[in-house]
Motif scaffolding. Structure first.
Motif, PDB file in Angstrom:
ATOM      1  N   ASP A  91       0.832  -1.216   0.000  1.00  0.00           N
ATOM      2  CA  ASP A  91       0.000   0.000   0.000  1.00  0.00           C
ATOM      3  C   ASP A  91       0.864   1.262   0.000  1.00  0.00           C
ATOM      4  O   ASP A  91       0.569   2.231  -0.712  1.00  0.00           O
ATOM      5  CB  ASP A  91      -0.914   0.027   1.234  1.00  0.00           C
ATOM      6  CG  ASP A  91      -2.061  -0.969   1.088  1.00  0.00           C
ATOM      7  OD1 ASP A  91      -2.245  -1.490  -0.037  1.00  0.00           O
ATOM      8  OD2 ASP A  91      -2.745  -1.237   2.096  1.00  0.00           O
ATOM      9  N   ALA A  92       1.917   1.241   0.806  1.00  0.00           N
ATOM     10  CA  ALA A  92       2.783   2.424   0.879  1.00  0.00           C
ATOM     11  C   ALA A  92       3.462   2.661  -0.470  1.00  0.00           C
ATOM     12  O   ALA A  92       3.554   3.807  -0.934  1.00  0.00           O
ATOM     13  CB  ALA A  92       3.836   2.248   1.974  1.00  0.00           C
ATOM     14  N   LEU A  93       3.906   1.591  -1.119  1.00  0.00           N
ATOM     15  CA  LEU A  93       4.569   1.756  -2.423  1.00  0.00           C
ATOM     16  C   LEU A  93       3.573   2.184  -3.497  1.00  0.00           C
ATOM     17  O   LEU A  93       3.895   2.992  -4.374  1.00  0.00           O
ATOM     18  CB  LEU A  93       5.259   0.457  -2.843  1.00  0.00           C
ATOM     19  CG  LEU A  93       6.554   0.131  -2.086  1.00  0.00           C
ATOM     20  CD1 LEU A  93       7.092  -1.228  -2.518  1.00  0.00           C
ATOM     21  CD2 LEU A  93       7.614   1.195  -2.303  1.00  0.00           C
ATOM     22  N   GLU A 135      20.300   7.222 -12.214  1.00  0.00           N
ATOM     23  CA  GLU A 135      19.341   6.493 -11.385  1.00  0.00           C
ATOM     24  C   GLU A 135      17.932   6.612 -11.974  1.00  0.00           C
ATOM     25  O   GLU A 135      17.542   7.687 -12.440  1.00  0.00           O
ATOM     26  CB  GLU A 135      19.333   7.056  -9.958  1.00  0.00           C
ATOM     27  CG  GLU A 135      20.680   6.946  -9.273  1.00  0.00           C
ATOM     28  CD  GLU A 135      20.660   7.461  -7.842  1.00  0.00           C
ATOM     29  OE1 GLU A 135      19.713   7.150  -7.085  1.00  0.00           O
ATOM     30  OE2 GLU A 135      21.599   8.196  -7.487  1.00  0.00           O
ATOM     31  N   TYR A 136      17.214   5.508 -11.924  1.00  0.00           N
ATOM     32  CA  TYR A 136      15.821   5.477 -12.382  1.00  0.00           C
ATOM     33  C   TYR A 136      14.957   5.054 -11.188  1.00  0.00           C
ATOM     34  O   TYR A 136      14.540   3.892 -11.092  1.00  0.00           O
ATOM     35  CB  TYR A 136      15.666   4.480 -13.530  1.00  0.00           C
ATOM     36  CG  TYR A 136      16.464   4.845 -14.769  1.00  0.00           C
ATOM     37  CD1 TYR A 136      15.931   5.707 -15.730  1.00  0.00           C
ATOM     38  CD2 TYR A 136      17.735   4.335 -14.977  1.00  0.00           C
ATOM     39  CE1 TYR A 136      16.658   6.043 -16.863  1.00  0.00           C
ATOM     40  CE2 TYR A 136      18.466   4.669 -16.114  1.00  0.00           C
ATOM     41  CZ  TYR A 136      17.923   5.512 -17.045  1.00  0.00           C
ATOM     42  OH  TYR A 136      18.647   5.848 -18.173  1.00  0.00           O
ATOM     43  N   PRO A 137      14.713   5.965 -10.254  1.00  0.00           N
ATOM     44  CA  PRO A 137      14.033   5.565  -9.012  1.00  0.00           C
ATOM     45  C   PRO A 137      12.581   5.145  -9.218  1.00  0.00           C
ATOM     46  O   PRO A 137      12.020   4.497  -8.329  1.00  0.00           O
ATOM     47  CB  PRO A 137      14.140   6.820  -8.138  1.00  0.00           C
ATOM     48  CG  PRO A 137      14.328   7.940  -9.090  1.00  0.00           C
ATOM     49  CD  PRO A 137      15.083   7.386 -10.247  1.00  0.00           C
ATOM     50  N   ALA A 138      11.969   5.471 -10.348  1.00  0.00           N
ATOM     51  CA  ALA A 138      10.587   5.030 -10.566  1.00  0.00           C
ATOM     52  C   ALA A 138      10.517   3.507 -10.701  1.00  0.00           C
ATOM     53  O   ALA A 138       9.464   2.911 -10.477  1.00  0.00           O
ATOM     54  CB  ALA A 138      10.004   5.686 -11.820  1.00  0.00           C
ATOM     55  N   VAL A 139      11.658   2.895 -11.056  1.00  0.00           N
ATOM     56  CA  VAL A 139      11.683   1.437 -11.148  1.00  0.00           C
ATOM     57  C   VAL A 139      12.712   0.815 -10.196  1.00  0.00           C
ATOM     58  O   VAL A 139      12.776  -0.404 -10.070  1.00  0.00           O
ATOM     59  CB  VAL A 139      11.960   0.967 -12.598  1.00  0.00           C
ATOM     60  CG1 VAL A 139      10.810   1.312 -13.518  1.00  0.00           C
ATOM     61  CG2 VAL A 139      13.240   1.562 -13.135  1.00  0.00           C
ATOM     62  N   ALA A 199       5.809  -5.402  -5.734  1.00  0.00           N
ATOM     63  CA  ALA A 199       6.678  -6.583  -5.578  1.00  0.00           C
ATOM     64  C   ALA A 199       7.924  -6.460  -6.460  1.00  0.00           C
ATOM     65  O   ALA A 199       9.053  -6.718  -6.006  1.00  0.00           O
ATOM     66  CB  ALA A 199       5.898  -7.851  -5.931  1.00  0.00           C
ATOM     67  N   THR A 200       7.730  -6.022  -7.709  1.00  0.00           N
ATOM     68  CA  THR A 200       8.874  -5.854  -8.619  1.00  0.00           C
ATOM     69  C   THR A 200       9.787  -4.740  -8.117  1.00  0.00           C
ATOM     70  O   THR A 200      11.014  -4.836  -8.196  1.00  0.00           O
ATOM     71  CB  THR A 200       8.369  -5.524 -10.048  1.00  0.00           C
ATOM     72  OG1 THR A 200       7.521  -6.580 -10.472  1.00  0.00           O
ATOM     73  CG2 THR A 200       9.509  -5.360 -11.026  1.00  0.00           C
ATOM     74  N   TYR A 201       9.178  -3.711  -7.576  1.00  0.00           N
ATOM     75  CA  TYR A 201       9.979  -2.589  -7.073  1.00  0.00           C
ATOM     76  C   TYR A 201      10.906  -3.049  -5.943  1.00  0.00           C
ATOM     77  O   TYR A 201      12.098  -2.746  -5.922  1.00  0.00           O
ATOM     78  CB  TYR A 201       9.055  -1.470  -6.584  1.00  0.00           C
ATOM     79  CG  TYR A 201       9.766  -0.149  -6.418  1.00  0.00           C
ATOM     80  CD1 TYR A 201      10.121   0.611  -7.526  1.00  0.00           C
ATOM     81  CD2 TYR A 201      10.093   0.339  -5.160  1.00  0.00           C
ATOM     82  CE1 TYR A 201      10.794   1.813  -7.386  1.00  0.00           C
ATOM     83  CE2 TYR A 201      10.759   1.539  -5.010  1.00  0.00           C
ATOM     84  CZ  TYR A 201      11.106   2.279  -6.122  1.00  0.00           C
ATOM     85  OH  TYR A 201      11.782   3.474  -5.982  1.00  0.00           O
ATOM     86  N   ARG A 202      10.342  -3.827  -5.003  1.00  0.00           N
ATOM     87  CA  ARG A 202      11.178  -4.320  -3.899  1.00  0.00           C
ATOM     88  C   ARG A 202      12.275  -5.255  -4.421  1.00  0.00           C
ATOM     89  O   ARG A 202      13.406  -5.227  -3.940  1.00  0.00           O
ATOM     90  CB  ARG A 202      10.312  -5.019  -2.849  1.00  0.00           C
ATOM     91  CG  ARG A 202       9.598  -4.045  -1.909  1.00  0.00           C
ATOM     92  CD  ARG A 202       8.963  -4.777  -0.736  1.00  0.00           C
ATOM     93  NE  ARG A 202       7.943  -5.697  -1.205  1.00  0.00           N
ATOM     94  CZ  ARG A 202       6.641  -5.386  -1.312  1.00  0.00           C
ATOM     95  NH1 ARG A 202       6.219  -4.203  -0.928  1.00  0.00           N
ATOM     96  NH2 ARG A 202       5.779  -6.259  -1.757  1.00  0.00           N
TER      97      ARG A 202
END
Ligand code: SF4
Length: 234
Positions: free
Chosen positions: A54-56, A169-173, A66-69
């Motif tokens: 939810d936070a993400l 850096e690509y922080p969106a992914v 899940a992919t982000y983590r």
């Protein structure tokens, strides 16, 4: 002494000289408001690694939680994770011999790979460019490659030290890529610098380029994008 060229202008020159022409003519430099929210992610990797779905989902990420983590867990394996998450400077304006621009982070590399045995305190930091977008499958997009080289060269000029790489850096992914100052990357930088310095005319449109699809100037530029073309039964 010639005026310093903005590193962001070099990125536009590498993308499309005509786009740079429009941006300069309209003094169109400010990034869209949404960019700040994405860039902020680059300063919260450790917290985001442990964040709930939810936070993400409430943050401007472009992949599933899940992919982000998973991506951040992979990022944590890099030897510069500590440096990335604890930069020595933030939003640092750099001015070199030819270019100026903002490095969103300066990070102290754990090892510059030149085998000279410097300890961390003596080694110059490297610049990091934080992109609001998504990366290509490999490496970085050409405009960011050129901009990253510009920042590395500006930092080297300021510190009178060798800076052999930069980060994008690509922080969106949750992905970080390294740009080395190879012969090819420096040549791309010089090409973009020549374009940006000599832009005293309206450059031609790109021909049949997918780049026009995502260009903010496509209407005033007058190009037919592929999607419009297909709608018209091209
Ligand atoms: S629409 Fe295409 S040709 Fe026109 S400025 Fe944008 S990228 Fe360049």
């Amino acid at each position: 002494m010639s005026t310093l060229v903005a590193a962001s202008d070099l990125a536009r020159a590498a993308y499309c000289p005509r786009q740079l022409y429009y941006a300069r003519r309209d003094d169109d430099r400010a990034p869209p408001a949404a960019v700040a929210g994405v860039r902020a992610l680059a300063f919260e990797y450790p917290d985001l690694l442990d964040a709930s779905d939810d936070a993400l989902a409430a943050r401007p990420i472009s992949v599933s939680p899940a992919t982000y983590r998973q991506n951040l867990a992979r990022l944590r394996e890099r030897d510069d994770w500590d440096a990335l998450t604890d930069p020595v400077a933030r939003d640092e304006l750099l001015a070199g011999k030819d270019c100026r621009g903002v490095a969103h982070k300066l990070v102290r590399p754990p090892d510059d790979g030149d085998g000279d045995g410097d300890d961390d305190g003596e080694r110059p930091p490297i610049p990091s460019l934080v992109s609001p977008g998504e990366p290509p499958e490999r490496g970085v997009w050409e405009p960011q490659r050129v901009r990253a080289v510009a920042l590395a060269k500006a930092l080297a000029w300021e510190r009178e030290a060798s800076v052999s790489r930069a980060l994008v850096e690509y922080p969106a992914v949750g992905v970080v890529r390294t740009v080395r100052l190879t012969t090819g990357n420096k040549a791309a930088y010089r090409r973009a610098l020549r374009v940006a310095r000599n832009l005293d005319f309206v450059p031609s449109r790109l021909r049949d380029s997918a780049k026009c699809e995502s260009c903010a100037y496509r209407e005033r530029c007058g190009v037919k994008t592929w999607s419009l073309s297909s709608l018209l039964g091209r």
